[in-house]
Structure formats: C-alpha cells, structure tokens
Design a protein around this motif. Structure first.
Motif, PDB file in Angstrom:
ATOM      1  N   THR A 158       0.667  -1.743   0.285  1.00  0.00           N
ATOM      2  CA  THR A 158       0.451  -0.104  -0.223  1.00  0.00           C
ATOM      3  C   THR A 158       0.845   1.269   0.350  1.00  0.00           C
ATOM      4  OG1 THR A 158      -1.971  -1.621   1.063  1.00  0.00           O
ATOM      5  CG2 THR A 158      -2.036   1.081   1.148  1.00  0.00           C
ATOM      6  N   SER A 159       0.667   2.307  -1.101  1.00  0.00           N
ATOM      7  CA  SER A 159       1.095   3.548  -0.927  1.00  0.00           C
ATOM      8  C   SER A 159       0.297   4.933  -0.052  1.00  0.00           C
ATOM      9  CB  SER A 159       1.400   3.601  -2.090  1.00  0.00           C
ATOM     10  OG  SER A 159       2.201   5.348  -2.284  1.00  0.00           O
ATOM     11  N   PHE A 160       0.903   5.516   0.423  1.00  0.00           N
ATOM     12  CA  PHE A 160      -0.288   6.483   1.289  1.00  0.00           C
ATOM     13  C   PHE A 160       0.646   8.288   0.700  1.00  0.00           C
ATOM     14  CE2 PHE A 160      -0.121   2.953   4.025  1.00  0.00           C
ATOM     15  CZ  PHE A 160      -1.402   2.817   3.928  1.00  0.00           C
ATOM     16  N   TYR A 161       0.014   8.964   1.467  1.00  0.00           N
ATOM     17  CA  TYR A 161       0.451  10.388   0.524  1.00  0.00           C
ATOM     18  C   TYR A 161      -0.158  11.459   0.520  1.00  0.00           C
ATOM     19  CZ  TYR A 161      -2.794  10.736  -4.104  1.00  0.00           C
ATOM     20  OH  TYR A 161      -3.929  10.890  -4.534  1.00  0.00           O
ATOM     21  N   LEU A 176       9.141   2.792   7.223  1.00  0.00           N
ATOM     22  CA  LEU A 176      10.491   3.077   8.010  1.00  0.00           C
ATOM     23  C   LEU A 176      11.328   1.306   7.518  1.00  0.00           C
ATOM     24  CD1 LEU A 176      11.089   5.776  10.553  1.00  0.00           C
ATOM     25  CD2 LEU A 176      11.174   6.467   7.820  1.00  0.00           C
ATOM     26  N   VAL A 177      10.291   0.612   7.916  1.00  0.00           N
ATOM     27  CA  VAL A 177      11.049  -0.822   8.172  1.00  0.00           C
ATOM     28  C   VAL A 177      11.849  -0.883   6.348  1.00  0.00           C
ATOM     29  CG1 VAL A 177      10.680  -3.674   8.300  1.00  0.00           C
ATOM     30  CG2 VAL A 177       9.831  -1.502  10.325  1.00  0.00           C
ATOM     31  N   ILE A 178      10.721  -0.611   5.314  1.00  0.00           N
ATOM     32  CA  ILE A 178      10.844  -0.759   4.367  1.00  0.00           C
ATOM     33  C   ILE A 178      11.864   0.444   3.005  1.00  0.00           C
ATOM     34  CG2 ILE A 178       9.828  -3.106   3.724  1.00  0.00           C
ATOM     35  CD1 ILE A 178       7.395  -1.006   2.607  1.00  0.00           C
ATOM     36  N   SER A 179      11.250   1.872   3.703  1.00  0.00           N
ATOM     37  CA  SER A 179      12.246   2.788   3.154  1.00  0.00           C
ATOM     38  C   SER A 179      13.247   2.404   3.545  1.00  0.00           C
ATOM     39  CB  SER A 179      10.973   4.123   3.467  1.00  0.00           C
ATOM     40  OG  SER A 179      11.464   3.960   4.855  1.00  0.00           O
ATOM     41  N   ILE A 180      13.672   3.137   4.452  1.00  0.00           N
ATOM     42  CA  ILE A 180      15.149   2.649   5.045  1.00  0.00           C
ATOM     43  C   ILE A 180      16.406   1.769   4.305  1.00  0.00           C
ATOM     44  CG2 ILE A 180      17.155   2.347   6.867  1.00  0.00           C
ATOM     45  CD1 ILE A 180      14.535   4.531   8.519  1.00  0.00           C
ATOM     46  N   PRO A 181      15.707   0.877   3.799  1.00  0.00           N
ATOM     47  CA  PRO A 181      16.541  -0.052   2.873  1.00  0.00           C
ATOM     48  C   PRO A 181      16.575   0.037   1.750  1.00  0.00           C
ATOM     49  CG  PRO A 181      15.077  -1.556   4.154  1.00  0.00           C
ATOM     50  CD  PRO A 181      15.237   0.014   4.442  1.00  0.00           C
ATOM     51  N   ALA A 182      15.460   0.964   1.699  1.00  0.00           N
ATOM     52  CA  ALA A 182      15.295   1.247  -0.152  1.00  0.00           C
ATOM     53  C   ALA A 182      16.457   2.262  -0.450  1.00  0.00           C
ATOM     54  CB  ALA A 182      13.781   1.154  -0.417  1.00  0.00           C
ATOM     55  N   GLU A 229       3.568 -14.356  -2.053  1.00  0.00           N
ATOM     56  CA  GLU A 229       3.269 -12.658  -3.030  1.00  0.00           C
ATOM     57  C   GLU A 229       3.953 -12.134  -4.036  1.00  0.00           C
ATOM     58  OE1 GLU A 229       4.721 -10.523   0.109  1.00  0.00           O
ATOM     59  OE2 GLU A 229       2.894  -9.549   0.118  1.00  0.00           O
ATOM     60  N   CYS A 230       3.553 -11.218  -4.839  1.00  0.00           N
ATOM     61  CA  CYS A 230       3.436 -10.458  -5.909  1.00  0.00           C
ATOM     62  C   CYS A 230       2.975  -9.255  -6.106  1.00  0.00           C
ATOM     63  CB  CYS A 230       3.562 -11.000  -7.093  1.00  0.00           C
ATOM     64  SG  CYS A 230       3.552 -12.752  -7.886  1.00  0.00           S
ATOM     65  N   LEU A 231       3.797  -8.100  -5.420  1.00  0.00           N
ATOM     66  CA  LEU A 231       3.770  -6.782  -5.307  1.00  0.00           C
ATOM     67  C   LEU A 231       3.000  -5.641  -5.768  1.00  0.00           C
ATOM     68  CD1 LEU A 231       7.329  -6.398  -3.533  1.00  0.00           C
ATOM     69  CD2 LEU A 231       5.534  -7.127  -2.065  1.00  0.00           C
ATOM     70  N   TRP A 272      10.109  -2.612  -5.442  1.00  0.00           N
ATOM     71  CA  TRP A 272       9.188  -2.213  -5.199  1.00  0.00           C
ATOM     72  C   TRP A 272       8.741  -0.902  -4.693  1.00  0.00           C
ATOM     73  CZ3 TRP A 272       5.451   0.061  -2.583  1.00  0.00           C
ATOM     74  CH2 TRP A 272       4.079  -0.232  -3.690  1.00  0.00           C
ATOM     75  N   HIS A 273      10.064  -0.917  -4.224  1.00  0.00           N
ATOM     76  CA  HIS A 273       9.304   0.816  -3.420  1.00  0.00           C
ATOM     77  C   HIS A 273      10.567   1.681  -4.123  1.00  0.00           C
ATOM     78  CE1 HIS A 273      11.064   4.263  -0.928  1.00  0.00           C
ATOM     79  NE2 HIS A 273       9.692   4.156   0.079  1.00  0.00           N
TER      80      HIS A 273
END
Length: 497
Positions: free
Chosen positions: A16-19, A61-67, A133-135, A210-211
């Motif tokens: 999911t994306s939030f903006y 942050l759990v996925i955005s920081i490493p991305a 799972e496919c993003l 994906w990110h």
C-alpha cells in the motif's frame, strides 16, 4: 484518510502507498501489515492521541530506509531507527513503537550501551502467511499536515544543487506497467520459504525493487546531500536498480548516461597525483579536519615522489586510466576460481552485520570490483588475505593507503579514506562539471548517479564532449575512461542509437 484503489493486476494487492496530494508525499507499507494493523486497532485500542498517518509513516521506515540505502546490509533484517529523528516527526514516537511491539506487528533489538539505535523489523513469525506474494499497490491520502510539514523539513530541501534537482519533474516517467510485466519475478517471492530468524535476501530485494519503482511511478522524488558525509547527491536515481533504466524516459525520450570507468580507483590515482593541487588540498583539510594533515602530506609526498613508487605505480595507474583495473587485478589472485556451476563465490566481511557473508558473482571481473572496495576501504586491524596479496605486489601504494587510514585519531579513522574519495568525486561531478554544463546549456536535462552523468538522448553528444573537456581541466590532464549506456532494451531504440 481518503482511499483510492488503483487497477489491480491478476495478483493479490499486497503493498500500500500513502500520500498527501498537496505536498506529493507518499510512504509505502505492505498491505498485509496495513490489514494486520487495522485488525489490531479494533482488538487492542491504541493510546490516546494515536494518529493513523503517523503510525503508517513509522511502519513504512522498515522498508523505506533499506530501499534508500540499497547497498547496505542489515543484520537479520533489523533496521535501526534514530530516536532523535523520530522525535522530530512526533514527540510521542515511543508510544507508537511500544504499541507496535504490544500488538506484535514489529519486533525489536535493543541498542547496546547507547552506541546503537534500537532496531526493528516486521514480525513475520507472528504475521504468518503462505503462498507466493507479488507486489502491487493501493494509494491513500495522508491528512496529518503537522507530520507532513516535519517530513518535508528534513527530507525535501535541496538548495545546493538546483541545476540538478530541477530535472526531477513531471517529465521523468517510469513505465511501471511494462516494468511490472517484464520483471514480475523480481517482485515475487515464495512466502513458504521465508526465514524469520535472519535477513531473507529475496524478500529484501523484492521490497527494495518495488519501493524504488513505486516512488518513481508516483513521481515522489527524494533529493538529499550531506556535506559532512560523502557529499554525494542522493536521489531516486541513485537508489534505483539498474534493471529499471530501460523503463525510464524524459518526456518520452530515452535517457543516455556517461559513466566514469573504475571510478573509485581513478579518484585514488587523482589524489595521489594531485597532492599539491589547491582544490584537492581543500577537500583533504575538510575531511581530515582534526588530524595532523601536515605530517600526513609530508609522508605521502616523500613516498609518491620516489623512483621506486613511480615504477611500482605506473602499470596500475595505466590500467585505471584505460578502464581495465579489474582485469589488471585478476592475475594477481590465482587462487580465485569458479565453482562447479561456473559461479564465483567468496566470503566478504560486512561491517554492517559484523559477520562474513558469501557473495556470488557471474564472472571473476565482478568479484574483483567487490575485492577492490575491500582493499581500499576495510580497516587495517585484521587485513584480509587478499589485501596482503595486493600489498605484496604494491607495497608503496599500500603504504600511502595506510597513511590515509591511520592519520586520524578517530576510532573509525579508516572510514575517512573512502569519504575523501567520495568527496572529491562529488566536487568533480556535482560542483564543477555539471554546474559548468548547466550554466552553458540551461535547457539540457541533467542528472547524476554518483560517478555517472545522465541526459536525454538528443543532448548526449553535447554532454559527452563537455564532460571530457571540463574533466581534463579539473584533473590537470589525468583523464579517466568512460562508458556510455543508452537506457533502452528494445530493438527499435537500440537501432536509433
């Protein structure tokens, strides 16, 4: 929070994306995490003052920081969260993370004696699920203006490089549908095979890919530069997997790049050949600010001016300048050979995880690239076998490298050498060459990916000529080799090229 559902693929919507539309701010959270949170909010009401936007930001942050740090490895998948930075977003951040652990959506690893931040990862062992799972993505609007204001304050200002940042605009388009179709396997993983006790590289890679794709598709651009660190310009392009390049265009036109070959060895050569250059000296003084720079320079000049050093250095320097440094290294390491399946495998110590991990390489040259970084950047307390082999062939060069790594009294003084090379690279690429090009050709689209210059294909001949001309002046005649790449993967545009 307003919900907008994009067209679904044949696969389950899983991310999911939030903006916030007005500020063009977006964050990304796996949909399974979002759904789990919604269920737990009903079962276990949160603390007073809880805001959904803030919770989603912290979980993202759990996925955005490493991305955003695509080359960094995090031990067992735990992502460190800087409390000072979290507090700037919401002074009650600790209540959110306490709640996340209470409902078991996150698990943590505590900091050690104040040296490290508390680290978190999604608690997949509790949020158990099966299948492949496919993003994919859904979109929500964020409405908390206070949070968005704080995010913008820290992440979106870039007054230092307007000549580059202005080209991150509506014209930069990622063909997400074609990318998703062609690279579907990169966005999928078998959840039955996941390990919950250590970092799973497959899922980590899928999330990073994906990110990066979604941020470009939604034109959610991130630009930052830290003068007290590497001083490089970090953007969506620097964090983007190279596989995405053929799917990115600028107002419908393909992008073409000019890369400095053997860039880190090249800037090492440039430093050693320019110890009296005013601009290089200014950068050395900036990086080694609390060190005995006079003694360091004296040692370096004594070594590099000797006949023995020049004889030793000549062949290596020539290999670097013609762009064949990795091929030059290959014969030195006769004990490195492929496994039965033709793949090269070798252990490398990772300072981020504190352990040696096995890396795979399709050819020996690619392994040499990784080995070069180890030779240049690893600490000297426990030199690797490969460093000692290199030192056997180039003892005086290694003597210079060791001067750079040991001059400072700082605990991690060895890190100042890579910082120096990166600072010189950014001064050359960002503050000199691209600035001059933009001044003369203000209508030329222009981006950088650290050691790479990028523009629209129709402007490339102008870019290539000016880069070489200005580079020649900056380096005082010590010119590197370059590699061109058209960001395209279909026959029609390749024929045009």
């Amino acid at each position: 929070m307003k919900y907008k559902q994009n067209k679904k693929s044949k696969y389950k919507t899983c991310v999911t994306s939030f903006y916030h539309e007005g500020f063009n701010w977006k964050v990304v959270v796996p949909t399974i995490i979002y759904n789990y949170l919604k269920e737990k909010l009903e079962e276990c009401p949160p603390f007073k003052g809880f805001k959904m936007d803030n919770a989603l930001y912290f979980l993202s942050l759990v996925i955005s920081i490493p991305a955003y740090k695509k080359d960094k490895v995090y031990q067992n998948g735990f992502i460190p969260m800087n409390s000072t930075r979290l507090k700037k977003k919401d002074s009650n951040y600790n209540k959110y993370f306490d709640y996340f652990e209470q409902i078991e959506i996150l698990e943590s690893k505590n900091h050690s004696k104040g040296r490290f931040c508390t680290s978190y990862r999604y608690n997949w062992e509790i949020i158990n699920f099966e299948g492949v799972e496919c993003l994919d993505f859904s979109i929500f609007e964020m409405t908390d203006k206070f949070l968005v204001k704080n995010l913008l304050k820290e992440n979106v200002s870039n007054e230092d490089c307007p000549h580059l940042s202005k080209w991150f605009n509506d014209g930069l388009f990622l063909d997400f549908d074609r990318l998703n179709c062609d690279l579907q396997s990169e966005f999928c993983y078998n959840k039955c095979s996941l390990s919950y006790t250590r970092l799973n590289t497959v899922i980590a890679k899928a999330y990073k890919y994906w990110h990066s794709a979604l941020m470009l598709k939604e034109q959610c651009f991130r630009i930052s530069r830290k003068p007290d660190s590497d001083n490089r310009l970090h953007t969506n392009l620097t964090n983007m997997p190279s596989k995405f390049r053929p799917y990115l265009t600028y107002y419908g036109e393909n992008i073409k790049s000019l890369d400095i070959k053997n860039s880190q060895p090249y800037f090492m050569v440039l430093v050693l050949e320019s110890l009296s250059n005013r601009r290089i000296l200014e950068i050395i003084n900036r990086v080694y600010i609390n060190s005995d720079i006079g003694t360091m320079l004296q040692k370096l000049k004594e070594t590099t001016s000797s006949k023995a050093f020049q004889e030793e250095f000549e062949s290596l320097k020539k290999a670097v300048l013609v762009g064949k440094f990795y091929e030059f290294l290959m014969p030195l390491f006769t004990d490195i050979y492929p496994d039965y399946d033709g793949v090269f495998r070798k252990k490398f110590y990772d300072s981020n995880t504190g352990v040696a991990e096995i890396f795979e390489f399709s050819c020996k040259r690619d392994l040499m690239k990784k080995l070069t970084l180890q030779i240049l950047y690893t600490p000297l307390k426990r030199p690797s076998k490969e460093y000692l082999i290199f030192k056997k062939h180039f003892p005086l060069l290694c003597e210079c490298i060791e001067v750079f790594k040991t001059t400072s009294n700082e605990k991690d003084s060895f890190k100042l050498f890579p910082k120096l090379l990166q600072q010189i690279e950014s001064d050359c690429v960002i503050d000199t060459i691209t600035k001059q090009i933009a001044k003369i050709n203000p209508d030329m689209p222009l981006w950088t990916i650290h050691d790479s210059f990028c523009t629209a294909q129709s402007w490339f001949s102008v870019l290539e000529s000016m880069v070489q001309e200005i580079f020649l002046s900056y380096s005082q005649g010590i010119l590197p080799s370059f590699k061109t790449e058209l960001w395209c993967n279909n026959d029609e545009c390749l024929k045009v090229a």
